[in-house]
Write a protein that holds these residues in place. Structure first.
Motif, mmCIF file in Angstrom:
data_model
loop_
_atom_site.group_PDB
_atom_site.id
_atom_site.type_symbol
_atom_site.label_atom_id
_atom_site.label_comp_id
_atom_site.label_asym_id
_atom_site.label_seq_id
_atom_site.Cartn_x
_atom_site.Cartn_y
_atom_site.Cartn_z
ATOM 1 N N ASP A 294 0.908 -1.049 -0.115
ATOM 2 C CA ASP A 294 -0.103 -0.318 0.159
ATOM 3 C C ASP A 294 0.810 1.387 -0.051
ATOM 4 O O ASP A 294 0.667 2.298 -0.705
ATOM 5 N N ASP B 131 0.932 3.986 -2.953
ATOM 6 C CA ASP B 131 0.677 5.518 -2.688
ATOM 7 C C ASP B 131 1.994 6.270 -3.111
ATOM 8 O O ASP B 131 1.665 7.421 -3.742
ATOM 9 N N HIS C 197 1.640 9.223 -6.331
ATOM 10 C CA HIS C 197 2.079 10.458 -6.062
ATOM 11 C C HIS C 197 2.983 10.931 -7.049
ATOM 12 O O HIS C 197 2.851 11.814 -7.559
#
Length: 84
Positions: free
Chosen positions: A52, A56, A60
């Motif tokens: 995870d 992320d 980003h």
């Protein structure tokens, strides 16, 4: 005949290992399975957290690149409008 003796030796070794393992086991098998299951679940949770986090970070980075590319495409249009 040598192959038969070798196979018999391997079988005896496996049997002896199993017996010694059962006799020297510190806990019952069901308790050991519960502990292993708990460790497996903890490991899976840790892996999921790491996945995870990396996802992320990737999202980003992709979003930042996309916005940068968007800004690069918009800037020349503004400059052309200012020149005209």
């Amino acid at each position: 005949m040598n192959t038969g003796k070798a196979i018999l030796g391997v079988m005896a070794g496996i049997a002896a290992g199993a017996i010694i393992g059962v006799l020297l086991a510190p806990e019952k098998g069901s308790d050991t399975r519960k502990v292993l299951l708990g460790k497996g679940e903890d490991f899976a949770k840790d892996i999921n957290k790491k996945i995870d986090k990396k996802f992320d970070e990737l999202m980003h980075a992709i979003t930042a690149k996309f916005r940068s590319a968007q800004n690069d495409l918009i800037k020349p249009k503004k400059n052309k409008a200012e020149v005209s």
